[in-house]
Structures are given as C-alpha cells and as structure tokens.
Scaffold this active site. Structure first.
Site, mmCIF file in Angstrom:
data_model
loop_
_atom_site.group_PDB
_atom_site.id
_atom_site.type_symbol
_atom_site.label_atom_id
_atom_site.label_comp_id
_atom_site.label_asym_id
_atom_site.label_seq_id
_atom_site.Cartn_x
_atom_site.Cartn_y
_atom_site.Cartn_z
ATOM 1 N N ASP A 1 -7.533 8.565 -4.093
ATOM 2 C CA ASP A 1 -6.871 7.473 -4.800
ATOM 3 C C ASP A 1 -7.257 7.471 -6.285
ATOM 4 O O ASP A 1 -7.954 8.374 -6.750
ATOM 5 C CB ASP A 1 -7.150 6.127 -4.119
ATOM 6 C CG ASP A 1 -8.581 5.653 -4.273
ATOM 7 O OD1 ASP A 1 -9.362 6.275 -5.020
ATOM 8 O OD2 ASP A 1 -8.918 4.633 -3.647
ATOM 9 N N GLU B 1 0.803 -1.228 0.000
ATOM 10 C CA GLU B 1 0.000 0.000 0.000
ATOM 11 C C GLU B 1 0.832 1.273 0.000
ATOM 12 O O GLU B 1 0.345 2.312 -0.380
ATOM 13 C CB GLU B 1 -0.934 0.035 1.222
ATOM 14 C CG GLU B 1 -2.121 -0.875 1.130
ATOM 15 C CD GLU B 1 -3.215 -0.361 0.208
ATOM 16 O OE1 GLU B 1 -3.195 0.821 -0.194
ATOM 17 O OE2 GLU B 1 -4.097 -1.155 -0.126
#
EC number: 3.2.1.17
Length: 165
Positions: free
Chosen positions: A44, A35
């Site tokens: 995102d 991540e």
C-alpha cells in the site's frame, strides 16, 4: 456518497455495525467501496503488504491469487477483530449507524490509533457529532494528505451522523 452506496448501507443497518462496515468497505458490488479490492497482494501507499479489501498481516501469502470468498472471509474476520478491540473502549451507547463507520475507520487506521484519539474521547463524553466530525482529521498517510482518504472520511462521517438526525 454515491446513491448506490447509500442504499446498500441503509439496507445493511438491520445486520448491525459489522454489516454496515462491510458494505462501506466493499461497496454495493463488492469492489466499489471505500477500500476497493485486489486479489493479488500489493504494497500500500505506506509500504504495508495488503490484499483483498485492505487486509494486512503476516498471513498474506505473496504470489497467491485470493478468491472472492477468501477475501470476504478475511474481511469478516478482520471486522470481528476490530469490534473486539474497540468495543470495550466505547463507554456510552451509540447507534449501529455510528458504530459501523467507526469499525470501517479503525479497520483503516488501527485500534491503537483509535484508543488514544480525540474521537474516542468525544464519543465517551456523549459528543457524537463532535466525534463524527473528528473523522475529517484522519486524511494523511505517510505524512501526506490523500484525496481518497478525504473522500473515505466524508462518507464515514455522513453515516456516523445518521443516528444524530
């Protein structure tokens, strides 16, 4: 998988599936896993507000700079939630080295996607290898295939298969 990540995941096995998932997500140094980390909230690739190691949700405070400790606490809480969400749907015994990558996967794609997946059906049929291979199909976000997701799924698949060797 980078040797440093392989070593860190192997060291986490004794801590169980959540520990394995946590190391996969954060990496050996805390910011070199699947991540990455951002202490400042950002949108995102599909436009979802995200912070730390991929935490999403209404509790994100825009404009706040999160600490390493806050990010670790959010990840621990999120992975415990993932475990509660998906464990009831896994009807067969699987090794922690399979369960950990599944937690990492579900942390990324959501429990709803997992519950209706061929991956889960294969697990419950006892086809662990087939289930782990299904991870390779989950490499798209926003209708586009992403190299980062391809790499992530290969690493999750590799660890998922450790218990099969």
């Amino acid at each position: 998988m980078p040797p440093s990540l392989r070593k860190a995941v192997a060291a986490a096995i004794g801590g169980g599936a959540i520990a394995i998932a946590s190391v996969l997500i954060t990496g050996p140094s805390g910011n070199d896993g699947l991540e990455g980390v951002s202490y400042i909230p950002y949108k995102d690739i599909v436009g979802v507000w995200t912070v730390c190691h991929g935490h999403t949700g209404k509790d994100i405070m825009l404009g706040k700079t999160y600490t390493k400790a806050e990010c670790k606490a959010l990840l621990n809480k999120d992975l415990a939630t993932v475990a509660r969400q998906i464990n009831p749907y896994i009807k067969v015994d699987i090794p922690e080295t399979t369960r950990g990558p599944l937690y990492s996967f579900v942390y990324n794609v959501g429990a709803g996607n997992f519950r209706t997946s061929t991956l889960l059906r294969k697990i419950n049929q006892g086809d662990i290898k087939g289930a782990c291979d299904q991870l390779r199909r989950w490499t798209y976000a926003g209708g586009k295939q992403w190299k980062g997701l391809m790499t992530r799924r290969e690493i999750e698949r590799e660890v998922c298969l450790w218990g099969q060797q």
